[in-house]
Motif scaffolding. Sequence first.
Motif, short mmCIF file in Angstrom:
data_model
loop_
_atom_site.label_atom_id
_atom_site.label_comp_id
_atom_site.label_asym_id
_atom_site.label_seq_id
_atom_site.Cartn_x
_atom_site.Cartn_y
_atom_site.Cartn_z
N MET A 1 0.98 -1.26 0.00
CA MET A 1 0.12 0.14 0.10
C MET A 1 0.94 1.20 -0.21
O MET A 1 2.02 1.25 0.68
CB MET A 1 -0.98 0.26 1.20
CG MET A 1 -1.80 1.12 1.41
SD MET A 1 -2.87 1.21 2.94
CE MET A 1 -4.19 0.20 2.15
N LYS A 2 0.41 2.32 -0.88
CA LYS A 2 1.27 3.27 -0.91
C LYS A 2 0.67 4.79 -0.39
O LYS A 2 -0.94 4.77 -0.68
CB LYS A 2 1.73 3.79 -2.19
CG LYS A 2 2.91 4.86 -2.38
CD LYS A 2 3.33 4.91 -3.77
CE LYS A 2 4.47 4.12 -3.87
NZ LYS A 2 5.15 4.12 -5.28
N GLN A 3 1.04 5.42 0.38
CA GLN A 3 0.42 6.60 1.00
C GLN A 3 1.30 7.80 1.06
O GLN A 3 2.57 7.59 1.05
CB GLN A 3 0.26 6.52 2.57
CG GLN A 3 -0.75 5.05 2.89
CD GLN A 3 -2.30 5.68 3.33
OE1 GLN A 3 -2.70 4.80 3.95
NE2 GLN A 3 -2.72 6.68 2.89
N ILE A 4 0.57 9.09 0.97
CA ILE A 4 1.27 10.43 0.98
C ILE A 4 0.83 10.84 2.28
O ILE A 4 -0.50 11.04 2.42
CB ILE A 4 0.84 11.08 -0.36
CG1 ILE A 4 1.12 10.40 -1.53
CG2 ILE A 4 1.48 12.60 -0.02
CD1 ILE A 4 0.93 11.20 -2.92
N ILE A 5 1.78 11.21 3.08
CA ILE A 5 1.68 11.40 4.56
C ILE A 5 2.20 12.89 4.82
O ILE A 5 3.54 12.93 4.68
CB ILE A 5 1.77 10.38 5.46
CG1 ILE A 5 1.52 9.14 5.14
CG2 ILE A 5 1.50 11.00 6.87
CD1 ILE A 5 2.17 8.06 5.75
N PRO A 6 1.76 14.06 4.93
CA PRO A 6 2.10 15.13 5.54
C PRO A 6 2.95 15.01 6.69
O PRO A 6 2.75 14.30 7.47
CB PRO A 6 0.80 16.02 5.85
CG PRO A 6 -0.31 15.53 5.08
CD PRO A 6 0.12 14.02 5.17
N VAL A 7 4.06 15.76 6.77
CA VAL A 7 5.22 16.01 7.77
C VAL A 7 5.12 17.28 8.19
O VAL A 7 5.39 18.16 7.16
CB VAL A 7 6.61 15.36 7.41
CG1 VAL A 7 7.43 15.33 8.43
CG2 VAL A 7 6.38 13.92 6.72
N LYS A 8 5.19 17.49 9.50
CA LYS A 8 5.63 18.80 10.03
C LYS A 8 6.97 18.85 10.89
O LYS A 8 7.07 17.81 11.68
CB LYS A 8 4.24 19.21 10.99
CG LYS A 8 3.03 19.46 10.17
CD LYS A 8 2.08 20.32 10.91
CE LYS A 8 0.68 20.75 10.32
NZ LYS A 8 -0.10 21.35 11.04
N GLY A 9 7.46 20.28 10.78
CA GLY A 9 8.58 20.19 11.83
C GLY A 9 9.83 20.19 11.13
O GLY A 9 11.11 20.31 11.60
N MET A 10 9.91 19.94 9.69
CA MET A 10 11.15 19.54 9.00
C MET A 10 11.53 21.21 8.47
O MET A 10 11.09 21.89 8.04
CB MET A 10 11.13 18.67 7.57
CG MET A 10 10.73 17.22 8.06
SD MET A 10 10.78 16.31 6.68
CE MET A 10 9.60 16.87 5.61
N GLY A 11 13.02 21.33 8.52
CA GLY A 11 13.45 22.47 8.18
C GLY A 11 14.59 22.61 7.36
O GLY A 11 14.96 23.48 6.90
N CYS A 12 15.13 21.44 7.15
CA CYS A 12 16.60 21.34 6.48
C CYS A 12 16.67 19.95 6.07
O CYS A 12 16.01 18.91 6.30
CB CYS A 12 17.71 21.74 7.62
SG CYS A 12 17.75 20.48 8.61
N ALA A 13 17.80 19.50 5.19
CA ALA A 13 17.96 18.09 4.60
C ALA A 13 18.34 17.13 5.76
O ALA A 13 17.96 16.07 5.39
CB ALA A 13 19.16 18.41 3.63
#
Length: 72
Positions: free
Chosen positions: A1-13
């Motif tokens: 199963m493939k899902q696209i899930i938003p992520v919060k809190g990332m700011g850099c590589a």
Amino acid sequence: MKQIIPVKGMGCAKCKARVENALNAIAGVNEAHVSLENAQAIVDYDPAETSLEKMREEVEKAGYQLMVEEAK
């Protein structure tokens, strides 16, 4: 199963790499790619082996938020 899930809190590589590594370390996740630009993870996983909730917990341990209720 493939899902696209938003992520919060990332700011850099490094943030992107931490989230990606956390997801890819979970048993049942076949492949996870994280986009810093789109603030989302694309995760291919086996729902018989893992869950969105488990992924959320592991990403939270890494210091970020996986917004599973918004997953597509």
